[in-house]
Design a protein around this motif. Sequence first.
Motif: not given
Length: 907
Positions: A574-579, A610-612, A708-715, A747-748
């Motif tokens: 990842p680029t960021w620590g959240t994944g 998945l992380r992009v 960190a598997l799904l950093p934009e989908r915490p739900e 999470a984002d």
Amino acid sequence: MASAVATPAATATATADTTGLLVAAVRAGRTAEVVALLDGMTDAQRRAAFPELKAVRQELRTARWSADSRRAHPALHAAGAACQTGAAAVANWLAAVDMRWSQASPAVLLHVLGDRDRGWLADVAHRLAQRPAASNVSYELMAGLVRLSGCPVPTTEAYVQGWLTHVGGDWQRGGTVCDRLRRDPHLAELVAALFRTEGVGTQLGWLSGDGPESWTSALARLTGEGVLDRRSVVDACVARLLRGGAPAELRVFLRLLKDLALTREEERRRAADWTALASDAMPTVASHAQSVLGALALAGELSPRRLAQVTEAVLFRTEKKLVRAQLVLLGKVLTKNRSAAGELLPAAARAFGHEDSDAQERALKLVERHVGKVTAAEVREELAGAAEQLIPALRARAVRTLGATPPDSVPVAHEEVLPPPPQPVRLAPAPAAAVEVAEEISALLASGSDVAVFERALDGLVRHAHLDRDALLEALEPVVARRWWAEGEPRHGHRSDDFFARRHELFDDARAFDLLLATLYGKVRTDTLHRVVHDGLTNSGCAHNSLARPFEARVWEVAHRLRTDPQPFLLATPTWGTGLLEPGELVDRLDAYRRAGARVSAVDFGQALLRVRRDNRPAALAAAERAAALGTEEGERLARRLLTERAAPSVTRRTADTRILVELGEVPDLRAEEFPAALRLLGRPVNPDSDHWYCSHWSGAMRPHWFALLPERPELVAARLLRDVSEAAVHDQQGTAAAVLPHLADADGEAGEAVHLSVAYGLGARHAEDRLAAVDALLVLAARGRLEAGRLGADLGQLVRRGAVKPARLADAVRTAAATGANATVWAVLRQVLPVLLADLSTGGATTSSARGLGELLAVAAECAERTGEQGSLPHLSGVADRRGTSRLVTQARRLREALAAAPAAA
């Protein structure tokens, strides 16, 4: 000459024969025969036999739990101790880990060691006593060595705890605990050590309870008889309470103090100690100290100045019972001694700033009742100034009764204080040298890691295995030498190769690197790696399976490539620590792979997709154009991914016992066949009723990697962990909410049903650290504009109504949030919670659990309304406020109604 030459040879032969007999007896476990042989051996013969015994020990270590090992160890324990001469060596042998669970009896050991010098025996005794209590060194052995040597008794933790168990154990039939203590020649030294040894209080509590035959009763009786010095025991007991510690431990020492029945003179002499305890000790101890000081004050043996000091300290505490008791005591003292008002009333006014409005009102009543006894103008001015801390309703009363300054006619507008949104942390580049990679992996194996540390170390390992495998192996040698799979000793009955072949689960990041390092060093077979990568991982059937398998599949795939075709670097780092992975970086990596002719790994690339990042549309569109221009299959897939909108799954709320959980439908864009099977699990429906009864994913260390598997989908992650988080409130489980909620807040992606329910359960958690984590998550979500206060409040109302969340715990959590300055946020939540509970109360439908603590929630709501200037009405509030009586529930309901009806007050 012949006889002179023959004598040493005969001696050597005899020694060899004796050693053979001794070793044979040890292997057979014939302890009595071993003792008889040792009695007939000279010191030289014993020393000569030790290397053979050491070899037997080394052999038995490879099959520690076998029948042969269990049979031989007691005899080996005794023989090895008898055949060594150094005190340190003998102590190490006796307390060795591999001897711990199968030892020779203390009587046997004392017999084979008893002919040594008394100074040597004392040295061994004290060395054994210095061992940690967990070393399982026999107290009977240590005490026997002390008796034989005549040395001073050790007062270490191991010795004292062993003594407690020996004297207080049920197997001791020689009279009562008091009788056994009375016969102990070292009673005074060991009792003194009791008060210095951590953990003793808890042990005393479960050894003998609190009846007439308890340890505390026995010590009090012996003190009364003069067997123990009374002043020393009392001083030590009070000092132990002053030192603090675990509540269970301190309760035992408090019981002893009460059993000692201190005289009034003894209590008066320690007035400073009672003051310190009332100020800082745990509530039970503080309450006792407060009662002692109260008795002294009412008897005229405590000066008003000292009582004022005590009062200021106690009124600073949060425990309402202590505050109320102190105010009651002041009232009694002021009734008897009018002249003390000048010193005691300013101390009582400290409660004007207490967080509990009931405490403020009690203090105000006390001051109003006795202010006429004050003659000094400066004291009256001090009381009037202190009244500015009162809540608005009480401050208005203080204007009339104490001459306090009226509130400003123009209120100060409330300014909401929220924490700054967390700033994402960019991962540093992979280590440039193999030695740095080894250092980072060593630190990770020793103490764990977060996502950033793990991913950086993983990428560094892959890069250097591709660049210079030999240099990497050389740098990793010190790290690998300490790993269980490199020592040659089996773990759980399996060699490392068999272990990884049988158990594919990677319970934490250390286990993941164990697999990778073992692969690098040839400790895992290639066919094992091939089978796992191509046949897939076992489905455990639990809710965590969909999160655990993608992480594990990627690590296994990396291990397979390390063995067969090392990658130049990882695509999914990842680029960021959240994944989160920036799309432009992924395009650059794919281009580098294309130019190098490197083969893309399926799971690694799927994880990268998945992380992009997709929420930054301009950046995503620009990256999609560049990806399509690469002319590769992976570039086309990335372009499609960046141009495709996310498909939201269907969401259904489900109730189970007292809980509210979330059911998610299938996520189409994650179920596409282009993803590897392990990653498609992330799009599988979530059904809270389908969890398998067995789950091996107990380690909280893996949860950050799951987010960190799904950093934009915490739900999607929160829905699978919601039942775990709910355990913090429903079944008082500790640590789960604290491990999950910070990642949900950071999470984002959008915070939906599962995220808000997770925060709701965390706010009602049993343990303070979990509630604090929930408060932090609440504030971070609010600061990032992702908190739906109405949704959270509605969820909390239903959870309290169902009994899943207790109002008192929720009140503590939201009070903490409000204390940070987030009064408007807390009020926005509580205005949705309270109508549900008040409606049940007014209709008689409230349960005992939901009604208890409602007054505390109303108090927090009233304070928030007063500080923010909120106005309006709250459904069903008047029905409670109009009730008769002065209970906390009714008084706080009236306070909230007045706050909502009044003009905004000053913050």
